[in-house]
Write an enzyme that holds these catalytic residues in place. Structure first.
Site, PDB file in Angstrom:
ATOM      1  CB  CYS A 134      -2.379  -1.175   7.575  1.00  0.00           C
ATOM      2  SG  CYS A 134      -1.562  -0.435   6.163  1.00  0.00           S
ATOM      3  CG  ASN A 135       1.586   2.465  11.121  1.00  0.00           C
ATOM      4  OD1 ASN A 135       1.847   1.281  11.270  1.00  0.00           O
ATOM      5  ND2 ASN A 135       1.630   3.327  12.108  1.00  0.00           N
ATOM      6  CB  THR A 136       0.114   2.701   4.589  1.00  0.00           C
ATOM      7  OG1 THR A 136       1.459   2.398   4.949  1.00  0.00           O
ATOM      8  CG2 THR A 136       0.075   3.474   3.291  1.00  0.00           C
ATOM      9  CB  CYS A 163       5.418   0.351   8.424  1.00  0.00           C
ATOM     10  SG  CYS A 163       4.961  -1.007   7.321  1.00  0.00           S
ATOM     11  CB  THR A 164       1.610  -3.131  11.106  1.00  0.00           C
ATOM     12  OG1 THR A 164       1.104  -3.180   9.767  1.00  0.00           O
ATOM     13  CG2 THR A 164       0.815  -2.144  11.932  1.00  0.00           C
ATOM     14  CE1 TYR A 168      -3.619  -2.409   0.145  1.00  0.00           C
ATOM     15  CE2 TYR A 168      -4.123  -1.632   2.358  1.00  0.00           C
ATOM     16  CZ  TYR A 168      -4.435  -2.409   1.259  1.00  0.00           C
ATOM     17  OH  TYR A 168      -5.572  -3.179   1.285  1.00  0.00           O
ATOM     18  N   GLY A 169       2.057   1.138   0.571  1.00  0.00           N
ATOM     19  CA  GLY A 169       2.946   2.294   0.712  1.00  0.00           C
ATOM     20  C   GLY A 169       3.406   2.910  -0.593  1.00  0.00           C
TER      21      GLY A 169
END
Ligand code: DGL
Length: 284
Positions: free
Chosen positions: A95-97, A205-206, A64-65
């Site tokens: 998910c951080n993103t 970021c996980t 996703y990043g």
């Protein structure tokens, strides 16, 4: 799948609001672009052992990043829709993103609790002695205004370096987290931070907790490494409690795993990370 850049904002898939009232025995939906969210799922399994979990890895669309905000929002809405159809009582965006790109619009569209991942910047700037902190993130997170606003809140307390780590998620997804390639890539990102005097590193970021051992090896004992699985689990617990959604059954619950990319290699990757045999179902 169209190129992310060509997606029209008007094409953003709306979430159907056909939610029936949640009950406390319903499952909790957890998702990530891949295996990163397993670091959070494991913590939830340990601390809320009576809660049924549905884990979705959107591996076909990882990382996703490297994708646009609109693309990530579309993926998040599709996965949330799928969870709602399975009547989950809460969703964890592991998910951080996805959190910085899509959680606000997701929360506007659904009424069940949605828990996101916030990087541990506040505790990091508090414990840092050198007052030099770094946050390792994906490119999409590094470019995200919501994230940058969060960083700005703490920049008067400490020098905060945002370090994007392109390529790292791909290596973790390929089960190459112990490879020389992975070590070299990490050293490229970490050495300039160490040279600068950074003494606290936030994993933003996980996926990155899965290479925490390697990060510690490179940085040494004097550098603190901050994760977020624990605060996310506590926030989930608080949200469930306040909505009267804690599962009262004391029997051990189950976790079911789904991925948009099936295959024996994916099943092996999940099993390797979780250190137990995993049956991977096909998402959607
Ligand atoms: N694990 C995710 C995060 O926390 C996504 C990484 C990616 O797919 O790029 O940012």
């Amino acid at each position: 799948m169209p190129s992310p850049k060509k997606i029209d904002v008007k094409a953003l898939n709306p979430i159907l609001s056909n939610e029936s009232p949640a009950t406390n025995t319903d499952a909790i939906g957890i998702f990530d672009s891949g295996v990163g969210g397993l670091s959070i799922a494991q913590c939830i399994e340990q601390q809320l052992p009576n809660e049924h979990l549905l884990y979705v890895a959107d591996t076909l669309n990882a990382p996703y990043g490297e994708k646009s905000t609109i693309f990530i929002q579309q993926r998040v809405n599709s996965i949330a829709q799928w969870f709602i159809e399975r009547k989950v009582k809460a969703i964890v965006v592991a998910c951080n993103t996805a959190t910085v790109s899509a959680i606000d619009q997701l929360r506007k569209n659904i009424s069940i609790p949605v828990i996101g991942v916030e990087p541990a910047i506040k505790p990091a700037v508090t414990i840092s002695k050198s007052k030099k902190v770094a946050i390792l993130v994906t490119k999409a997170t590094a470019d995200n205004q919501r994230f940058l606003a969060l960083v700005a809140q703490y920049s008067h307390l400490s020098d905060v370096t945002v370090q994007p780590c392109p390529g790292l998620v791909e290596l973790i997804e390929q089960d190459k987290k112990s490879s020389v390639e992975c070590k070299l890539l990490l050293r490229t990102y970490l050495q300039p931070l160490l040279d600068k005097g950074v003494d606290t590193i936030v994993l933003g970021c996980t996926h990155y907790p899965l290479v925490k051992t390697l990060i510690s090896e490179i940085c040494g004992d004097s550098v603190a490494i901050m994760e977020t699985a624990q605060p996310v689990t506590q926030q989930l617990q608080r949200q469930l409690a306040s909505h009267l959604l804690i599962n009262p059954n004391t029997a051990l619950a189950t976790t079911q795993f789904y991925s948009s990319k099936s295959g024996a290699d994916q099943e092996a990757l999940f099993s390797h990370i979780l250190q137990r045999p995993v049956i991977l179902n096909r998402y959607p």
